[in-house]
Design an enzyme around this catalytic site. Structure first.
Site, PDB file in Angstrom:
ATOM      1  N   SER A 193       0.717  -1.273   0.050  1.00  0.00           N
ATOM      2  CA  SER A 193       0.003   0.116  -0.051  1.00  0.00           C
ATOM      3  C   SER A 193       0.706   1.240  -0.062  1.00  0.00           C
ATOM      4  O   SER A 193       0.273   2.247  -0.429  1.00  0.00           O
ATOM      5  CB  SER A 193      -0.913   0.013   1.205  1.00  0.00           C
ATOM      6  N   LYS A 210       0.521   3.603  -2.621  1.00  0.00           N
ATOM      7  CA  LYS A 210      -0.801   4.446  -2.860  1.00  0.00           C
ATOM      8  C   LYS A 210      -0.411   5.956  -3.018  1.00  0.00           C
ATOM      9  O   LYS A 210      -0.914   6.783  -3.895  1.00  0.00           O
ATOM     10  CB  LYS A 210      -1.758   4.005  -1.786  1.00  0.00           C
ATOM     11  N   TYR A 240      -2.960  -2.351 -10.720  1.00  0.00           N
ATOM     12  CA  TYR A 240      -2.929  -2.352  -9.038  1.00  0.00           C
ATOM     13  C   TYR A 240      -2.278  -3.389  -8.636  1.00  0.00           C
ATOM     14  O   TYR A 240      -1.302  -3.094  -7.598  1.00  0.00           O
ATOM     15  CB  TYR A 240      -4.386  -2.413  -8.682  1.00  0.00           C
ATOM     16  N   TYR A 246      -4.600   3.429   7.877  1.00  0.00           N
ATOM     17  CA  TYR A 246      -5.808   3.071   7.780  1.00  0.00           C
ATOM     18  C   TYR A 246      -6.668   3.514   9.020  1.00  0.00           C
ATOM     19  O   TYR A 246      -6.638   4.751   9.348  1.00  0.00           O
ATOM     20  CB  TYR A 246      -5.907   1.619   7.746  1.00  0.00           C
ATOM     21  N   VAL A 248       1.105  -3.836   3.850  1.00  0.00           N
ATOM     22  CA  VAL A 248       1.150  -5.497   4.416  1.00  0.00           C
ATOM     23  C   VAL A 248       2.570  -6.095   3.985  1.00  0.00           C
ATOM     24  O   VAL A 248       2.579  -7.178   4.851  1.00  0.00           O
ATOM     25  CB  VAL A 248      -0.179  -6.040   4.117  1.00  0.00           C
TER      26      VAL A 248
HETATM   27  N1  GLN Z   1      -1.816  -6.014  -1.790  1.00  0.00           N
HETATM   28  C1  GLN Z   1      -2.832  -5.311  -0.899  1.00  0.00           C
HETATM   29  C2  GLN Z   1      -4.149  -5.723  -1.258  1.00  0.00           C
HETATM   30  O1  GLN Z   1      -4.705  -4.856  -1.882  1.00  0.00           O
HETATM   31  C3  GLN Z   1      -2.122  -4.153  -0.547  1.00  0.00           C
HETATM   32  C4  GLN Z   1      -2.800  -3.706   0.882  1.00  0.00           C
HETATM   33  C5  GLN Z   1      -2.168  -3.350   1.859  1.00  0.00           C
HETATM   34  O2  GLN Z   1      -0.697  -3.082   1.921  1.00  0.00           O
HETATM   35  N2  GLN Z   1      -2.575  -2.960   3.117  1.00  0.00           N
HETATM   36  O3  GLN Z   1      -4.693  -6.576  -1.012  1.00  0.00           O
END
Ligand code: GLN
Length: 305
Positions: free
Chosen positions: A61, A64, A189, A241, A259
């Site tokens: 993420s 982003k 994505y 988040y 993540v």
């Molecule tokens: N690849 C992850 C997803 O979209 C990215 C999400 C994250 O880092 N929180 O599920």
């Protein structure tokens, strides 16, 4: 500085045991839960590091804010704001934004998956290969590393375990919020999430945001200062988040987690910080990484509040 980083890092290592490596995508489950690293890049170009700061992991993420920058560069703030809003969601990264909030552009935030999927469709390019290539080039420039590429195994794993993201994208499409072919947008994505980085690259990217759009050392401008302000403000309210409020209290700087275990923190005018610690809390944020940033923030008075 190195001594301080070593000391704090060793003190924070045990905190990793309170977290777990992400396993909702099989390839991510292979992460080393004990790893912990930090790299700092000051606005003047001074570098300091400790621990596993050159271990590679996927950006997830943390791409982003870069997606948002590319969308802003290609379309301007007014158009981007008409397609993805700026209000905090207070929800997990993969939340299905339906039910209590109406599904319209004002309720879609660029720091959670729905907004990020829309942003892939806002990047200019003849096809999605070109759009992704342009995003990758911006990432490489900000990171100061031309060799940055995609982790193929993670990309394939994301793609074959992406039902939730497909659900989010089709929901956007059904509400008229996504015009292009869903699979083509999602492919961009998934590739974006699978870009391979390390703490050094994240610190460098953070330093460009802290330097209001200029590269550290060379001072070359990559994007206007107003765009850095736009992105940093959203990172402050939504970058972690539904853990963004607590992070604002404990650390007090704009930041983005992923993540894969990474955190990119932006200390306006002072430094970019890259963290790697794959053991995550229930909100998907690095447990030891947040603790390390909290202690560093106290030692160096980093909080902007
Ligand atoms: N690849 C992850 C997803 O979209 C990215 C999400 C994250 O880092 N929180 O599920």
């Amino acid at each position: 500085m190195e001594e301080l980083l070593e000391r704090l890092l060793e003190g924070c290592r045990p905190a990793a045991r309170q977290g777990r490596v992400a396993d909702y995508i099989p390839e991510l489950a292979k992460g080393d839960s004990e790893a912990l690293g930090i790299y700092i890049m000051s606005s003047e170009g001074k570098r300091s590091w400790a621990g596993d700061c050159r271990k590679a992991f996927t950006i997830q993420s943390i791409v982003k804010p870069i997606l948002l920058l590319q969308a802003l560069l290609d379309n301007g703030a007014e158009y981007v704001m008409s397609r993805v809003g700026v209000e905090a969601t207070g929800k997990p990264f993969d939340a299905i934004n339906a039910g209590e909030q109406s599904l319209d552009s004002g309720n879609i935030n660029p720091m959670v998956n729905m907004g990020a999927i829309v942003m892939c469709s806002l990047i200019h390019g003849r096809d999605y290969d070109e759009r992704f290539q342009r995003l990758l080039e911006l990432t490489q420039r900000m990171a100061g590393e031309e060799e940055i590429g995609v982790d193929e195994a993670v990309y394939q794993s994301e793609k074959s375990h992406g039902s939730k993201n497909r659900a989010l994208a089709y929901l956007l499409k059904s509400h008229g919020l996504l015009e292009d072919d869903v699979e083509a947008v999602l492919d961009c994505y998934f590739r974006a999430c699978s870009i391979r980085v390390d703490c050094r690259a994240l610190a460098h990217i953070g330093a460009v945001l802290s330097n209001r759009g200029r590269l550290p050392v060379s001072n070359e401008r990559i994007f206007p200062a107003a765009m850095a302000q736009y992105v940093n403000a959203i990172l402050m309210t939504c970058g972690m988040y539904d853990g963004s409020g607590e992070f604002a209290l404990r650390v007090g700087v704009p930041a983005k987690s992923g993540v894969g275990g990474g955190i990119m923190a932006v200390v306006p005018t002072r430094m970019g910080i890259g963290i790697f610690g794959p053991a995550l809390d229930r909100k998907g944020n690095s447990v030891a990484g947040i603790q390390l940033l909290e202690q560093l923030s106290k030692e160096l008075h980093l909080s902007i509040f």
